[in-house]
Design a protein around this motif. Structure first.
Motif, PDB file in Angstrom:
ATOM      1  N   LEU A  94       0.861  -1.267   0.082  1.00 40.48           N
ATOM      2  CA  LEU A  94      -0.107  -0.053  -0.022  1.00 40.48           C
ATOM      3  C   LEU A  94       0.917   1.212   0.140  1.00 40.48           C
ATOM      4  N   ILE A  95       2.020   1.215   0.458  1.00 40.23           N
ATOM      5  CA  ILE A  95       2.963   2.352   0.391  1.00 40.23           C
ATOM      6  C   ILE A  95       3.243   2.572  -0.883  1.00 40.23           C
ATOM      7  N   ALA A  96       3.677   1.789  -1.771  1.00 35.99           N
ATOM      8  CA  ALA A  96       3.701   1.877  -3.179  1.00 35.99           C
ATOM      9  C   ALA A  96       2.619   2.140  -4.029  1.00 35.99           C
ATOM     10  N   TYR A  97       1.623   1.461  -3.435  1.00 38.69           N
ATOM     11  CA  TYR A  97       0.307   1.758  -4.501  1.00 38.69           C
ATOM     12  C   TYR A  97      -0.922   2.156  -3.595  1.00 38.69           C
ATOM     13  N   PRO A  98      -0.681   3.378  -3.038  1.00 41.56           N
ATOM     14  CA  PRO A  98      -1.775   3.833  -2.087  1.00 41.56           C
ATOM     15  C   PRO A  98      -3.122   4.080  -2.620  1.00 41.56           C
ATOM     16  N   ARG A  99      -3.154   4.170  -4.175  1.00 42.31           N
ATOM     17  CA  ARG A  99      -4.628   4.465  -4.792  1.00 42.31           C
ATOM     18  C   ARG A  99      -5.253   3.232  -5.181  1.00 42.31           C
ATOM     19  N   SER A 100      -4.307   1.989  -5.366  1.00 41.18           N
ATOM     20  CA  SER A 100      -4.822   0.761  -5.747  1.00 41.18           C
ATOM     21  C   SER A 100      -5.767   0.028  -4.968  1.00 41.18           C
ATOM     22  N   ASP A 101      -6.325  -0.915  -5.366  1.00 40.17           N
ATOM     23  CA  ASP A 101      -7.111  -1.791  -4.771  1.00 40.17           C
ATOM     24  C   ASP A 101      -6.187  -3.170  -4.112  1.00 40.17           C
ATOM     25  N   VAL A 102      -5.786  -3.014  -2.807  1.00 37.94           N
ATOM     26  CA  VAL A 102      -4.774  -3.831  -2.628  1.00 37.94           C
ATOM     27  C   VAL A 102      -5.573  -4.761  -1.443  1.00 37.94           C
ATOM     28  N   ARG A 103      -5.628  -6.051  -1.329  1.00 33.54           N
ATOM     29  CA  ARG A 103      -6.353  -6.999  -0.373  1.00 33.54           C
ATOM     30  C   ARG A 103      -5.796  -8.381  -0.131  1.00 33.54           C
ATOM     31  N   ALA A 104      -5.988  -8.845   0.915  1.00 30.46           N
ATOM     32  CA  ALA A 104      -5.223 -10.082   1.346  1.00 30.46           C
ATOM     33  C   ALA A 104      -6.576 -11.051   0.890  1.00 30.46           C
ATOM     34  N   ASP A 105      -6.111 -12.176   0.136  1.00 29.68           N
ATOM     35  CA  ASP A 105      -7.063 -13.185  -0.135  1.00 29.68           C
ATOM     36  C   ASP A 105      -6.655 -14.494  -0.067  1.00 29.68           C
ATOM     37  N   GLY A 106      -6.588 -15.266   1.019  1.00 25.64           N
ATOM     38  CA  GLY A 106      -6.616 -16.769   1.026  1.00 25.64           C
ATOM     39  C   GLY A 106      -5.194 -16.920   1.284  1.00 25.64           C
ATOM     40  N   GLN A 107      -4.347 -16.980   0.009  1.00 26.83           N
ATOM     41  CA  GLN A 107      -2.841 -17.221   0.165  1.00 26.83           C
ATOM     42  C   GLN A 107      -1.998 -16.047  -0.243  1.00 26.83           C
ATOM     43  N   VAL A 108      -2.908 -15.106  -0.896  1.00 32.04           N
ATOM     44  CA  VAL A 108      -2.085 -14.165  -1.560  1.00 32.04           C
ATOM     45  C   VAL A 108      -2.562 -12.631  -1.260  1.00 32.04           C
ATOM     46  N   VAL A 109      -1.598 -11.550  -2.034  1.00 29.26           N
ATOM     47  CA  VAL A 109      -2.178 -10.222  -1.549  1.00 29.26           C
ATOM     48  C   VAL A 109      -2.413  -9.765  -3.142  1.00 29.26           C
ATOM     49  N   LYS A 110      -3.519  -9.499  -3.450  1.00 34.87           N
ATOM     50  CA  LYS A 110      -4.044  -8.871  -4.761  1.00 34.87           C
ATOM     51  C   LYS A 110      -3.708  -7.595  -5.140  1.00 34.87           C
ATOM     52  N   ILE A 111      -3.266  -7.077  -6.025  1.00 36.66           N
ATOM     53  CA  ILE A 111      -3.468  -5.666  -6.498  1.00 36.66           C
ATOM     54  C   ILE A 111      -4.220  -5.597  -7.735  1.00 36.66           C
ATOM     55  N   SER A 112      -5.344  -4.867  -7.933  1.00 37.12           N
ATOM     56  CA  SER A 112      -6.044  -4.578  -8.907  1.00 37.12           C
ATOM     57  C   SER A 112      -5.758  -3.052  -9.541  1.00 37.12           C
ATOM     58  N   PHE A 113      -5.383  -3.046 -10.803  1.00 35.97           N
ATOM     59  CA  PHE A 113      -5.038  -1.832 -11.508  1.00 35.97           C
ATOM     60  C   PHE A 113      -6.163  -1.567 -12.262  1.00 35.97           C
ATOM     61  N   SER A 114      -6.262  -0.012 -12.648  1.00 38.87           N
ATOM     62  CA  SER A 114      -7.280   0.405 -13.192  1.00 38.87           C
ATOM     63  C   SER A 114      -7.579  -0.087 -14.794  1.00 38.87           C
ATOM     64  N   ASP A 115      -6.403  -0.384 -15.161  1.00 42.81           N
ATOM     65  CA  ASP A 115      -6.409  -1.191 -16.691  1.00 42.81           C
ATOM     66  C   ASP A 115      -6.802  -2.346 -16.848  1.00 42.81           C
TER      67      ASP A 115
END
Length: 272
Positions: free
Chosen positions: A96-117
């Motif tokens: 989140l420090i690197a991508y404060p405006r992106s959707d970043v969430r923990a999910d099961g086994q991974v951390v997911k980063i969803s980008f606008s594209d």
């Protein structure tokens, strides 16, 4: 229906690969800064999943393994109440420090980063598995927050090395086949489930010694023979017509094919 495998049929563009690389380096640096006290954009991480194995055709999901220090494993392994979940949250906070405006969430086994594209990164935090001799055995332990929390094992480098070696010996036919099956799945059977590791493991085992011929080599096979070989392999080894026994290339890890079998059969029937 017959839709034969094409040579170099599905390729991710250079611009897209550049975007992936930029984001990969940014994520890696964020993890290294938080857990390794380092500003490196390349150390302690590697592409895994389809992209890491060289068989991806799109960028909707990119998988990255990030190695963490062994001290962190001990810290979260002994934590009371699902230390694996706490670990994912710590990784999430660093990203989140690197991508404060992106959707970043923990999910099961991974951390997911969803980008606008539409691109999505799945970050898998992992630890080298050190054997009783104090040596790394090539596998990684990674967290699974389900069922109260536990650790699972993976060996992506062995899988990548095995895939690369067979792709070279088949003059590129392995990668091209895996990408072709993904394309047929996405364009004709998108409502069904067929995982990338099932595709790659199946083709690796089913293709035998088939390879692309060089320009001056005569072919002794008719058009469609190769695709029928793949379909015959599935039909001959199907268990109760609902699954097939597969192991991942290189690592030998058993692959659960039950949820992918129906779609795999549809795809193979479509191309054969």
């Amino acid at each position: 229906m017959s839709l034969p495998v094409l040579k170099h049929g599905e390729i991710i563009s250079r611009d897209t690969r550049s975007t992936i690389s930029t984001r990969y380096h940014k994520v890696t640096r964020a993890i290294n800064r938080e857990f390794w006290n380092s500003q490196s954009e390349t150390q302690n991480s590697l592409y895994v999943g389809s992209y890491g194995r060289g068989t991806a055709i799109d960028t909707s999901d990119l998988d990255i393994l990030v190695e963490l220090p062994q001290s962190e494993y001990s810290r979260y392994d002994f934590a009371r109440g699902n230390g694996q979940s706490r670990l994912l949250q710590a990784v999430r906070n660093s990203i989140l420090i690197a991508y404060p405006r992106s959707d970043v969430r923990a999910d099961g086994q991974v951390v997911k980063i969803s980008f606008s594209d539409g691109m999505q990164f799945e970050i898998l935090p992992a630890f080298k598995n050190i054997n009783w001799l104090g040596q790394w055995d090539g596998t990684y332990n990674y967290p699974d927050t389900n069922m109260g929390g536990n650790w699972r094992s993976t060996n992506p480098k062995a899988e990548q090395d095995a895939m690369k070696q067979k792709n070279n010996s088949s003059s590129g036919l392995l990668y091209d086949t895996c990408k072709h099956l993904r394309s047929v799945r996405d364009n004709h059977f998108s409502s069904y489930h067929l995982s990338g590791i099932v595709i790659d493991s199946f083709v690796y085992m089913a293709m035998g010694n088939w390879r692309w011929l060089s320009g001056d080599e005569p072919s002794t096979s008719a058009k469609g023979d190769y695709e029928r070989v793949l379909l015959d392999y599935l039909n001959q080894r199907a268990v109760f017509r609902s699954t097939i026994l597969l192991t991942a290339p290189g690592s030998g890890q058993e692959i659960d094919t039950r949820s992918s079998f129906e779609c795999l059969k549809k795809v193979l029937n479509y191309i054969a």
